[in-house]
Write an enzyme that holds these catalytic residues in place. Sequence first.
Site, PDB file in Angstrom:
ATOM      1  N   ASP A  83       0.117   4.824   2.550  1.00 56.66           N
ATOM      2  CA  ASP A  83      -1.015   3.946   2.742  1.00 56.66           C
ATOM      3  C   ASP A  83      -0.668   2.441   2.397  1.00 56.66           C
ATOM      4  OD1 ASP A  83      -1.871   6.849   2.336  1.00 56.66           O
ATOM      5  OD2 ASP A  83      -3.627   6.139   3.306  1.00 56.66           O
ATOM      6  N   ASP A 119      -6.713   6.908   2.033  1.00 54.64           N
ATOM      7  CA  ASP A 119      -6.741   7.561   0.701  1.00 54.64           C
ATOM      8  C   ASP A 119      -5.427   6.960   0.043  1.00 54.64           C
ATOM      9  OD1 ASP A 119      -4.707   8.758   2.611  1.00 54.64           O
ATOM     10  OD2 ASP A 119      -4.676  10.701   1.344  1.00 54.64           O
ATOM     11  N   ASP A 169       1.688   6.724   7.744  1.00 54.29           N
ATOM     12  CA  ASP A 169       0.373   5.894   8.099  1.00 54.29           C
ATOM     13  C   ASP A 169       0.962   4.672   8.670  1.00 54.29           C
ATOM     14  OD1 ASP A 169      -0.883   8.203   6.914  1.00 54.29           O
ATOM     15  OD2 ASP A 169      -1.039   6.868   4.996  1.00 54.29           O
TER      16      ASP A 169
HETATM   17 CA   LIG Z   1      -2.794   8.188   3.587  1.00 51.73          CA
END
Ligand SMILES: [Ca+2]
Length: 351
Positions: A48, A40, A280
């Site tokens: 991310d 995402d 992440d």
């Molecule tokens: Ca993420």
Amino acid sequence: MKKSAGVLFAILVIATISSTAFAHPQGGAAAPIKVIFDTDFLVPPQDDGLALALALKSPELQVLGITTVAGNGEMQQETADALRELEILGRSDIPVYMGAERPLVHQGTEWAQTVHGKWWSDAPPVAPPGGFAKAQAQKESAVDFIIRTVNANPGQITIIAIGPLTNIAIAIRQSPGFAQKVKQINIMGGAIGSLDGGGGNVTPNAEFNFWVDPEAAQVVVRSGIPIKLTGLNVTRKTDFTKDWYDKIVAADTPLTRFLKERMDRGYAANPNRRGGQMYDELTVASLIDPTLVTSKDMYVDVDINHGPDYGVSVGALKTWEGGEGARQISVQYDVDNDRFMKMYAERLARK
Ligand SMILES: [Ca+2]
């Protein structure tokens, strides 16, 4: 006799090929881990964006494609952001595939849309920093790409799943036998209440990625795919201090210039603004070097009942009554933060 000897020989050859070509890079083999990066995505300071930078600066990983899924942002925005960051990193050769714009079941309630509602937005994407990338997303859907790639390379593909698990759950449902062909999935998601630091970050016990799509999380956890779970228990033991940030941006590269543009102001206003948890990024780092984290095998399941525990992951060392659906997966619960941050900072500063 002759036939069975031939079969045995073939098995030995296959076993030898698979153990040498795909041995973990820590063991010295040169072949990179083939990964699909399911995300995402938003550009840094969102995690991310920072995790993708780590993946692309790490020769141990070969990113075959990026697949986007609604979560931290609206899927079209995430796709635009991913294409832009690839352009900055000089990696527009990596294809980006658009995935699910909505969770399987979870409705965008008023509370969700007010507090955590970007996964339910239909807003058109705004230009990422520096403008929209020249490259476009692929026409093939994220789910079709994931299924095609895994089925064509059985036992060879690792999925890094750092958003809600919608795309992966649809792939499992759409293609019988898909789950058995995935080598491994490294997931950022969940929080195990029976371990230290196991409270949620959206509701009292639910972690964001699992909460956005609880039904998808349950499908994936129950799929039988070998899972390495980077949950809140371990991410709460990470600490990205300003010292580490300064080490990264001391180098002058297209990436560090972008990071400075995106993150300097926040650090100036509050040195601990971004400091603290890595989510992440740790999922990616622990795939590259599993010795950074300590894990235990636990039976885990996800609550999909529409009540106060919707989206909560529950884990235990043994099965329990009522938890018969739980599957044994590897749950990370501790990290060598100094070694992790040293690796992270060194790689993000690479030319
Ligand atoms: Ca993420």
